[in-house]
Design an enzyme around this catalytic site. Structure first.
Site, PDB file in Angstrom:
ATOM      1  N   ARG A 108       0.742  -1.323   0.028  1.00 43.04           N
ATOM      2  CA  ARG A 108      -0.079   0.207  -0.042  1.00 43.04           C
ATOM      3  C   ARG A 108       0.986   1.280   0.003  1.00 43.04           C
ATOM      4  O   ARG A 108       0.404   2.387   0.712  1.00 43.04           O
ATOM      5  CB  ARG A 108      -0.978  -0.082   1.191  1.00 43.04           C
ATOM      6  N   SER A 151     -10.188   0.319   3.884  1.00 40.51           N
ATOM      7  CA  SER A 151      -9.510  -0.302   5.081  1.00 40.51           C
ATOM      8  C   SER A 151      -8.840   0.888   5.614  1.00 40.51           C
ATOM      9  O   SER A 151      -8.206   1.589   5.044  1.00 40.51           O
ATOM     10  CB  SER A 151      -8.124  -0.992   4.736  1.00 40.51           C
ATOM     11  N   GLU A 156      -3.942   3.701   6.989  1.00 42.63           N
ATOM     12  CA  GLU A 156      -3.784   3.473   5.342  1.00 42.63           C
ATOM     13  C   GLU A 156      -4.782   4.748   4.639  1.00 42.63           C
ATOM     14  O   GLU A 156      -4.068   5.069   3.534  1.00 42.63           O
ATOM     15  CB  GLU A 156      -4.247   2.280   5.055  1.00 42.63           C
TER      16      GLU A 156
HETATM   17  C1  LIG Z   1     -15.563   0.479  -0.197  1.00 42.76           C
HETATM   18  C2  LIG Z   1     -13.922   0.792  -0.227  1.00 42.76           C
HETATM   19  C3  LIG Z   1     -13.346  -0.362  -0.529  1.00 42.76           C
HETATM   20  C4  LIG Z   1     -11.925  -0.504  -0.984  1.00 42.76           C
HETATM   21  N1  LIG Z   1     -11.327  -1.665  -1.104  1.00 42.76           N
HETATM   22  C5  LIG Z   1     -10.124  -1.546  -1.486  1.00 42.76           C
HETATM   23  C6  LIG Z   1      -9.126  -2.697  -1.766  1.00 42.76           C
HETATM   24  O1  LIG Z   1      -9.679  -3.902  -1.746  1.00 42.76           O
HETATM   25  N2  LIG Z   1      -7.877  -2.543  -2.068  1.00 42.76           N
HETATM   26  C7  LIG Z   1      -7.307  -1.335  -2.159  1.00 42.76           C
HETATM   27  O2  LIG Z   1      -6.090  -1.145  -2.412  1.00 42.76           O
HETATM   28  N3  LIG Z   1      -7.867  -0.290  -1.899  1.00 42.76           N
HETATM   29  C8  LIG Z   1      -9.435  -0.160  -1.307  1.00 42.76           C
HETATM   30  N4  LIG Z   1      -9.866   0.995  -1.058  1.00 42.76           N
HETATM   31  C9  LIG Z   1      -9.274   2.242  -1.000  1.00 42.76           C
HETATM   32  C10 LIG Z   1      -8.986   3.010  -2.086  1.00 42.76           C
HETATM   33  O3  LIG Z   1     -10.143   2.950  -3.061  1.00 42.76           O
HETATM   34  C11 LIG Z   1      -7.654   3.028  -2.942  1.00 42.76           C
HETATM   35  O4  LIG Z   1      -6.654   3.296  -2.027  1.00 42.76           O
HETATM   36  C12 LIG Z   1      -7.649   3.760  -4.243  1.00 42.76           C
HETATM   37  O5  LIG Z   1      -6.549   3.360  -4.766  1.00 42.76           O
HETATM   38  C13 LIG Z   1      -7.669   5.141  -3.887  1.00 42.76           C
HETATM   39  O6  LIG Z   1      -7.836   5.954  -5.120  1.00 42.76           O
HETATM   40  P1  LIG Z   1      -8.518   7.239  -5.283  1.00 42.76           P
HETATM   41  O7  LIG Z   1      -8.554   7.703  -6.506  1.00 42.76           O
HETATM   42  O8  LIG Z   1      -9.957   7.215  -4.820  1.00 42.76           O
HETATM   43  O9  LIG Z   1      -7.549   8.238  -4.501  1.00 42.76           O
HETATM   44  P2  LIG Z   1      -7.837   9.369  -3.357  1.00 42.76           P
HETATM   45  O10 LIG Z   1      -8.533   8.402  -2.112  1.00 42.76           O
HETATM   46  O11 LIG Z   1      -8.418  10.331  -3.812  1.00 42.76           O
HETATM   47  O12 LIG Z   1      -6.399   9.608  -2.892  1.00 42.76           O
HETATM   48  C14 LIG Z   1      -5.662   8.518  -2.276  1.00 42.76           C
HETATM   49  C15 LIG Z   1      -4.083   9.096  -2.366  1.00 42.76           C
HETATM   50  O13 LIG Z   1      -3.868   8.908  -3.474  1.00 42.76           O
HETATM   51  C16 LIG Z   1      -3.262  10.165  -3.929  1.00 42.76           C
HETATM   52  N5  LIG Z   1      -3.383  10.269  -5.245  1.00 42.76           N
HETATM   53  C17 LIG Z   1      -4.565  10.395  -6.022  1.00 42.76           C
HETATM   54  N6  LIG Z   1      -4.532  10.483  -7.463  1.00 42.76           N
HETATM   55  C18 LIG Z   1      -3.052  10.746  -7.699  1.00 42.76           C
HETATM   56  C19 LIG Z   1      -2.298  11.110  -8.698  1.00 42.76           C
HETATM   57  N7  LIG Z   1      -2.983  11.305  -9.970  1.00 42.76           N
HETATM   58  N8  LIG Z   1      -1.100  11.177  -8.648  1.00 42.76           N
HETATM   59  C20 LIG Z   1      -0.493  10.943  -7.514  1.00 42.76           C
HETATM   60  N9  LIG Z   1      -1.176  10.895  -6.271  1.00 42.76           N
HETATM   61  C21 LIG Z   1      -2.474  10.582  -6.381  1.00 42.76           C
HETATM   62  C22 LIG Z   1      -3.742  11.225  -3.237  1.00 42.76           C
HETATM   63  O14 LIG Z   1      -2.833  12.488  -3.097  1.00 42.76           O
HETATM   64  C23 LIG Z   1      -3.706  10.471  -1.870  1.00 42.76           C
HETATM   65  O15 LIG Z   1      -2.568  10.647  -1.056  1.00 42.76           O
HETATM   66  C24 LIG Z   1     -11.128   0.699  -0.742  1.00 42.76           C
HETATM   67  C25 LIG Z   1     -11.942   1.973  -0.428  1.00 42.76           C
HETATM   68  C26 LIG Z   1     -13.539   1.793  -0.351  1.00 42.76           C
HETATM   69  C27 LIG Z   1     -14.414   3.204   0.044  1.00 42.76           C
END
Ligand SMILES: Cc1cc2nc3c(=O)[nH]c(=O)nc-3n(C[C@H](O)[C@H](O)[C@H](O)COP(=O)(O)OP(=O)(O)OC[C@H]3O[C@@H](n4cnc5c(N)ncnc54)[C@H](O)[C@@H]3O)c2cc1C
Length: 316
Positions: free
Chosen positions: A178, A227, A302
């Site tokens: 992660r 998580s 996380e």
């Molecule tokens: C119901 C639910 C289930 C989930 N299940 C999982 C799972 O099974 N596995 C898992 O790994 N995660 C899971 N997650 C967490 C989440 O979906 C992941 O971490 C996902 O990758 C975050 O993407 P995001 O676009 O929403 O990023 P955001 O939440 O908007 O940002 C997360 C981080 O990424 C950075 N970021 C975003 N875009 C960029 C970019 N273009 N360049 C640089 N940095 C960037 C942000 O600055 C921040 O630090 C879950 C979340 C929810 C709500």
């Protein structure tokens, strides 16, 4: 002269762009938790040249935060100082090769998985279980059901804080659990992913199994950030996952204000309706305290927390 400078708003200090600035832009509605204050200024770049030019010419003291779709994000109640960047349609393209996929950072993981399935490219099914974007998945080395970005990424492109373009190999992305080692202020633009050829129906079946498993084990229809804590590697954890430690410390269902540790999956923090970001963060910290007291393990967040708390006496 100094006095005149002090009067300038942040917006007035920012360079001219082709994309869109919004002052005092609400963020709560675009994060999964549905809490938190506004961005001082949000910026939607028109395209990658616009973004690079912005980064090159913005005043050095202006903080920049990039967000995806906020599925791993807690925005504090006082909002986010500086500029919050959200990548739009121009960054969301998905191109499929024979067994490769090039996906823009704003592409939803689910859409990438679906496009790969339709083209008979296997190996990206796990992305259908992560409700974020490719940018978020690169930053977090997102993974599910035995696969993570580390296993499928060939390379990625990113802009550094001065707007210079970098092409990063898998090794340079420095993926661990992660986490990516790429500097926190770099902005991912796209990823090149490697799959293998398979029958779309078989790929679709595996995606369905992932969806079914998620439905039965995660509160995916609630206001949550996924998580909350990373599974610990510390010896004190004795191989136990974060949820087992949280359960063992009696925190399943624990509440502060409108925030609650999910009954369904106790490593998921949820906003039951009227939580503030402070409720959610305080509950997370209380869980960390109880787990530490019970098992000696220091759980690490996380979920990414950004912004500042609400000023005392000011309602969020
Ligand atoms: C119901 C639910 C289930 C989930 N299940 C999982 C799972 O099974 N596995 C898992 O790994 N995660 C899971 N997650 C967490 C989440 O979906 C992941 O971490 C996902 O990758 C975050 O993407 P995001 O676009 O929403 O990023 P955001 O939440 O908007 O940002 C997360 C981080 O990424 C950075 N970021 C975003 N875009 C960029 C970019 N273009 N360049 C640089 N940095 C960037 C942000 O600055 C921040 O630090 C879950 C979340 C929810 C709500």
């Amino acid at each position: 002269m100094m006095a005149a400078q002090k009067m300038q708003t942040l917006l007035e200090r920012l360079p001219a762009v082709r994309g869109r600035y919004t002052e005092n832009a609400a963020l709560a509605g675009i994060t999964w938790f549905r809490v938190g204050g506004p961005a001082e200024v949000s910026f939607r770049p028109a395209d990658r040249d616009d973004l690079a030019a912005f980064l090159m010419t913005k005043p050095a003291d202006v903080p920049v935060t990039v967000i995806g779709v906020g599925s791993n994000l807690l925005v504090r109640d006082g909002g986010v100082p500086g500029v919050v960047i959200r990548l739009g349609r121009d960054f969301a393209g998905v191109e499929i090769g024979r067994t490769t996929v090039r996906a823009g950072a704003a592409a939803l993981d689910l859409n990438v998985a679906l496009a790969a399935r339709n083209a008979g490219v296997a190996g990206l099914e796990f992305l259908s279980g992560i409700p974020g974007t490719i940018g978020g998945a690169l930053r977090m080395n997102g993974g599910a059901y035995g696969k993570e970005m580390k296993d499928v990424t060939v390379s990625a492109e990113a802009l550094d804080s001065r707007g210079r373009l970098h092409r990063l190999t898998l090794a340079e992305l420095g993926f661990t659990y992660r986490h990516s080692e790429v500097a926190e202020d770099w902005i991912f633009l796209q990823a090149e992913l490697q799959g293998s050829a398979d029958d779309p129906a078989a790929i679709g079946q595996r995606m369905k199994e992932i969806q079914d498993k998620r439905e039965s084990t995660q509160p995916i229809r609630t206001r949550t950030g996924g998580s909350t804590f990373a599974n610990p590697a510390a010896p004190e954890a004795q191989g136990r996952k974060a949820w087992e430690l949280i359960d063992g410390a009696g925190c399943r269902g624990l509440r502060i204000g409108g925030a609650m540790m999910s009954e369904k999956h106790c490593n998921f923090l949820i906003n039951t309706g009227d939580a503030t970001a402070a409720d959610i963060e305080s509950l997370g910290e209380e869980v960390r305290r109880r787990v530490k007291a019970q098992s000696g393990v220091d759980l690490q967040w996380e979920i990414r927390r950004i912004g500042v708390p609400a000023r005392r006496g000011v309602a969020p």
